[in-house]
Scaffold this active site. Structure first.
Site, PDB file in Angstrom:
ATOM      1  N   SER A   3      46.507 -63.284  -5.034  1.00  0.00           N
ATOM      2  CA  SER A   3      46.602 -62.952  -6.462  1.00  0.00           C
ATOM      3  C   SER A   3      47.981 -63.326  -6.981  1.00  0.00           C
ATOM      4  O   SER A   3      48.997 -62.890  -6.439  1.00  0.00           O
ATOM      5  CB  SER A   3      46.379 -61.450  -6.670  1.00  0.00           C
ATOM      6  OG  SER A   3      45.059 -61.131  -6.310  1.00  0.00           O
TER       7      SER A   3
ATOM      8  N   ARG B 155      52.664 -52.956  -5.378  1.00  0.00           N
ATOM      9  CA  ARG B 155      53.304 -54.223  -4.962  1.00  0.00           C
ATOM     10  C   ARG B 155      54.825 -54.184  -5.218  1.00  0.00           C
ATOM     11  O   ARG B 155      55.422 -55.192  -5.611  1.00  0.00           O
ATOM     12  CB  ARG B 155      52.701 -55.432  -5.691  1.00  0.00           C
ATOM     13  CG  ARG B 155      51.232 -55.584  -5.552  1.00  0.00           C
ATOM     14  CD  ARG B 155      50.773 -55.919  -4.133  1.00  0.00           C
ATOM     15  NE  ARG B 155      49.331 -55.900  -4.104  1.00  0.00           N
ATOM     16  CZ  ARG B 155      48.620 -54.798  -3.832  1.00  0.00           C
ATOM     17  NH1 ARG B 155      49.211 -53.663  -3.499  1.00  0.00           N
ATOM     18  NH2 ARG B 155      47.308 -54.827  -3.858  1.00  0.00           N
TER      19      ARG B 155
ATOM     20  N   GLU C 136      52.895 -61.368  -9.160  1.00  0.00           N
ATOM     21  CA  GLU C 136      52.929 -60.698  -7.856  1.00  0.00           C
ATOM     22  C   GLU C 136      53.624 -61.635  -6.856  1.00  0.00           C
ATOM     23  O   GLU C 136      54.374 -61.199  -5.987  1.00  0.00           O
ATOM     24  CB  GLU C 136      51.496 -60.399  -7.407  1.00  0.00           C
ATOM     25  CG  GLU C 136      51.423 -59.695  -6.079  1.00  0.00           C
ATOM     26  CD  GLU C 136      50.016 -59.194  -5.757  1.00  0.00           C
ATOM     27  OE1 GLU C 136      49.293 -58.772  -6.676  1.00  0.00           O
ATOM     28  OE2 GLU C 136      49.658 -59.239  -4.573  1.00  0.00           O
TER      29      GLU C 136
HETATM   30  C1  LIG Z   1      44.196 -65.730   0.567  1.00  0.00           C
HETATM   31  C2  LIG Z   1      45.206 -64.651   0.302  1.00  0.00           C
HETATM   32  C3  LIG Z   1      44.783 -63.355   0.088  1.00  0.00           C
HETATM   33  C4  LIG Z   1      45.728 -62.338  -0.153  1.00  0.00           C
HETATM   34  N1  LIG Z   1      45.276 -61.071  -0.344  1.00  0.00           N
HETATM   35  C5  LIG Z   1      46.174 -60.073  -0.551  1.00  0.00           C
HETATM   36  C6  LIG Z   1      45.725 -58.730  -0.748  1.00  0.00           C
HETATM   37  O1  LIG Z   1      44.552 -58.425  -0.686  1.00  0.00           O
HETATM   38  N2  LIG Z   1      46.655 -57.790  -0.986  1.00  0.00           N
HETATM   39  C7  LIG Z   1      47.987 -58.074  -1.042  1.00  0.00           C
HETATM   40  O2  LIG Z   1      48.805 -57.175  -1.248  1.00  0.00           O
HETATM   41  N3  LIG Z   1      48.441 -59.341  -0.863  1.00  0.00           N
HETATM   42  C8  LIG Z   1      47.571 -60.339  -0.623  1.00  0.00           C
HETATM   43  N4  LIG Z   1      48.019 -61.623  -0.451  1.00  0.00           N
HETATM   44  C9  LIG Z   1      49.467 -61.912  -0.582  1.00  0.00           C
HETATM   45  C10 LIG Z   1      50.261 -61.837   0.729  1.00  0.00           C
HETATM   46  O3  LIG Z   1      49.431 -62.092   1.849  1.00  0.00           O
HETATM   47  C11 LIG Z   1      50.939 -60.485   0.906  1.00  0.00           C
HETATM   48  O4  LIG Z   1      51.849 -60.230  -0.137  1.00  0.00           O
HETATM   49  C12 LIG Z   1      51.693 -60.403   2.235  1.00  0.00           C
HETATM   50  O5  LIG Z   1      52.133 -59.084   2.428  1.00  0.00           O
HETATM   51  C13 LIG Z   1      52.891 -61.351   2.323  1.00  0.00           C
HETATM   52  O6  LIG Z   1      53.314 -61.380   3.685  1.00  0.00           O
HETATM   53  P1  LIG Z   1      54.102 -62.629   4.272  1.00  0.00           P
HETATM   54  O7  LIG Z   1      54.471 -62.307   5.662  1.00  0.00           O
HETATM   55  O8  LIG Z   1      53.311 -63.863   4.084  1.00  0.00           O
HETATM   56  O9  LIG Z   1      55.379 -62.623   3.353  1.00  0.00           O
HETATM   57  P2  LIG Z   1      56.110 -63.875   2.691  1.00  0.00           P
HETATM   58  O10 LIG Z   1      55.191 -64.502   1.692  1.00  0.00           O
HETATM   59  O11 LIG Z   1      56.677 -64.733   3.735  1.00  0.00           O
HETATM   60  O12 LIG Z   1      57.261 -63.125   1.894  1.00  0.00           O
HETATM   61  C14 LIG Z   1      56.939 -62.329   0.758  1.00  0.00           C
HETATM   62  C15 LIG Z   1      58.187 -61.545   0.342  1.00  0.00           C
HETATM   63  O13 LIG Z   1      58.484 -60.591   1.351  1.00  0.00           O
HETATM   64  C16 LIG Z   1      59.811 -60.777   1.815  1.00  0.00           C
HETATM   65  N5  LIG Z   1      59.822 -60.491   3.248  1.00  0.00           N
HETATM   66  C17 LIG Z   1      59.075 -61.074   4.215  1.00  0.00           C
HETATM   67  N6  LIG Z   1      59.367 -60.543   5.413  1.00  0.00           N
HETATM   68  C18 LIG Z   1      60.336 -59.621   5.192  1.00  0.00           C
HETATM   69  C19 LIG Z   1      61.060 -58.725   6.038  1.00  0.00           C
HETATM   70  N7  LIG Z   1      60.866 -58.697   7.352  1.00  0.00           N
HETATM   71  N8  LIG Z   1      61.965 -57.895   5.474  1.00  0.00           N
HETATM   72  C20 LIG Z   1      62.197 -57.914   4.137  1.00  0.00           C
HETATM   73  N9  LIG Z   1      61.554 -58.745   3.291  1.00  0.00           N
HETATM   74  C21 LIG Z   1      60.620 -59.581   3.810  1.00  0.00           C
HETATM   75  C22 LIG Z   1      60.152 -62.225   1.532  1.00  0.00           C
HETATM   76  O14 LIG Z   1      61.549 -62.413   1.432  1.00  0.00           O
HETATM   77  C23 LIG Z   1      59.427 -62.429   0.216  1.00  0.00           C
HETATM   78  O15 LIG Z   1      60.202 -61.944  -0.852  1.00  0.00           O
HETATM   79  C24 LIG Z   1      47.108 -62.647  -0.190  1.00  0.00           C
HETATM   80  C25 LIG Z   1      47.530 -63.973   0.031  1.00  0.00           C
HETATM   81  C26 LIG Z   1      46.591 -64.954   0.284  1.00  0.00           C
HETATM   82  C27 LIG Z   1      47.063 -66.357   0.561  1.00  0.00           C
END
Ligand SMILES: Cc1cc2nc3c(=O)[nH]c(=O)nc-3n(C[C@H](O)[C@H](O)[C@H](O)COP(=O)(O)OP(=O)(O)OC[C@H]3O[C@@H](n4cnc5c(N)ncnc54)[C@H](O)[C@@H]3O)c2cc1C
Length: 318
Positions: free
Chosen positions: A237, A181, A307
Site C-alpha cells: 500500500s 504505521r 505509507e
Molecule cells: C506485496 C506487499 C504487501 C505488503 N503488505 C503489507 C501489509 O499488509 N501491512 C503492512 O504494514 N505493510 C505491508 N507491506 C509493506 C512492507 O512489507 C512493510 O512496511 C514492512 O514492514 C517493511 O519491512 P522491510 O524489512 O522491507 O523494511 P524496508 O522497506 O527495508 O524499510 C522500511 C523502513 O523501515 C526502516 N527500517 C528497516 N529496518 C530497520 C531496523 N532494523 N531498525 C530501524 N529502522 C528500520 C527503514 O530505514 C525504512 O525507513 C507490503 C509490501 C508489499 C511489497
C-alpha cells in the site's frame, strides 16, 4: 576488511567480518526494483560486527534497510552506507513457553513470514498476520506493520536496539508512541529514529494450536493473492488509509486505476498499489504518487499520506 571512516579518510585498525560493496544498485534491494546506487552497501556478519562498523565509522551517514518492501530510493541514489540486515541478523528462538503462551526472540533481519511459521510450529497464536508481510522484523518494528486487524507492536514484549555508538540496549513498548504505521520514541525531538535502530524483538504470544494457526496463515495468504497485484514489482500500500475510509476506494473513485507515468502504473487490481510495469524509474513512481495525491485532494478534499518511505537524491551529483 579494514574499517575506514569515509567522512574523514581515517582508517581504523580492526577488521570487519561483513561484506562491503561499492556503488550498489538499490533496485536489487527494493521490491519496486527501481532506484539509484548506494555509495556503500554493508551486510554485517552479525550483531557484534554491526556494532564494530558503527564504532569505526562515527561520521558515516547510515541507512538501515530490511527487505526494501516499503522503500523507494530515488534515482540519484544514497550517499553514505546502506546497512542491510536481511539474512545476516537471523536469530530466531523460543525463549520460554508455559500453559498460557510463550516468548519468541527474533533478530531484526528475520523475515516476518518466518516468525509467523515459527510461532505456529510452537503452538503460539497471534503472529499469523506476519506471514503476508514481505519484510523483516526490523522493518515491521519501524513501520508498525500490520494487516487484517493486527499490528506488530501489539505482540511486542520488548525490543533490542543499537545506538549510533554501537551500544546495545533493551527498550520497553512504553518508551514509544505507537500508531497506525508510525513508531516514534517519546523522547525523540522530531523526525525518524536516526540515532538508533532495532536489532531484534521479543514477541509475547498466547498459547494456540498449530493446525489452526497454519490454516489462518493459509487463508490470509490466499486473500493476498486474490486481492493484490503480486505478479509485478510493488511496495504494498502506497498510502495510509485515512480515518474511516480506504485509500484504495478514494483512488479508484477518482478513476485512477490503470493510470501511468512512464513505467509506473496505478494497479488495475488494487488502486492503492503502484506497480513497476517493467522499466519504471524511481522518478516515474514518485511522480505518480504525487499525481494521485493531488487528484484525490482536488476531487475529495482528502490529503493522502504516504505509507512508503522515499529516500535518496533525485539526481546523482558528480
Ligand atoms: C506485496 C506487499 C504487501 C505488503 N503488505 C503489507 C501489509 O499488509 N501491512 C503492512 O504494514 N505493510 C505491508 N507491506 C509493506 C512492507 O512489507 C512493510 O512496511 C514492512 O514492514 C517493511 O519491512 P522491510 O524489512 O522491507 O523494511 P524496508 O522497506 O527495508 O524499510 C522500511 C523502513 O523501515 C526502516 N527500517 C528497516 N529496518 C530497520 C531496523 N532494523 N531498525 C530501524 N529502522 C528500520 C527503514 O530505514 C525504512 O525507513 C507490503 C509490501 C508489499 C511489497
Amino acid at each position: 576488511m579494514p574499517i575506514a571512516d569515509h567522512t574523514t579518510g581515517e582508517t581504523g585498525v580492526s577488521a570487519l567480518r561483513g561484506e562491503m560493496r561499492l556503488a550498489e544498485p538499490m533496485s536489487k534491494h527494493t521490491t519496486w526494483r527501481a532506484g539509484g546506487y548506494a555509495d556503500r552497501y554493508y551486510q554485517p556478519a552479525d550483531l557484534d560486527d554491526w556494532a564494530d562498523f558503527l564504532r569505526a565509522s562515527p561520521h558515516e551517514v547510515i541507512h538501515v534497510i530490511g527487505l526494501g518492501s516499503n522503500l523507494l530510493v530515488r534515482d540519484g541514489g544514497l550517499r553514505g552506507t546502506v546497512v542491510a540486515l536481511h539474512a545476516r541478523l537471523n536469530d530466531l528462538r523460543l525463549i520460554e513457553q508455559n500453559q498460557s503462551g510463550g516468548l519468541i526472540y527474533a533478530s531484526a533481519g528475520v523475515a516476518c513470514a518466518k516468525v509467523a511459521r515459527f510461532a505456529a510450529k510452537h503452538h503460539l497464536a497471534g503472529a499469523e498476520f506476519l506471514a503476508g508481510i514481505p519484510g523483516t522484523v526490523g522493518g515491521a518494528l519501524a513501520m508498525n506493520a500490520g494487516c487484517y486487524g493486527s499490528e506488530t507492536w501489539e505482540i511486542v514484549a520488548q525490543v533490542e536496539i543499537i545506538k549510533r555508538n554501537g551500544e546495545i540496549v533493551m527498550r520497553q513498548p512504553g518508551e514509544y508512541a505507537i500508531g497506525y504505521r508510525s513508531v516514534k520514541r517519546h523522547s525523540e525531538p522530531a523526525g525518524t529514529m536516526e540515532a538508533e535502530w532495532f536489532t531484534g524483538a521479543y514477541f509475547r504470544l498466547a498459547q494456540g494450536d498449530q493446525m489452526q494457526s497454519r490454516q489462518r496463515i493459509k487463508e490470509l495468504l490466499a486473500q493476498r493473492v486474490a486481492g493484490q497485484p503480486l505478479n509485478l514489482p510493488n511496495a504494498g500500500s502506497v498510502f495510509r488509509n485515512p480515518p474511516g475510509d480506504y485509500a484504495a476506494r478514494l483512488i479508484e473513485a477518482c478513476g485512477l486505476k490503470g493510470c501511468h507515468i512512464g513505467g509506473a502504473m496505478v494497479s488495475p487490481k488494487h488502486a492503492n498499489f503502484i506497480v513497476n510495469t517493467g522499466a519504471a524509474s524511481a522518478a516515474d513512481i514518485e511522480a505518480l504518487i504525487m499525481m494521485v495525491q493531488s487528484r484525490v485532494k482536488k476531487a475529495m478534499a482528502i490529503a493522502l499520506i504516504q505509507e512508503v518511505r522515499i529516500i535518496g537524491d533525485a539526481r546523482r551529483l558528480t
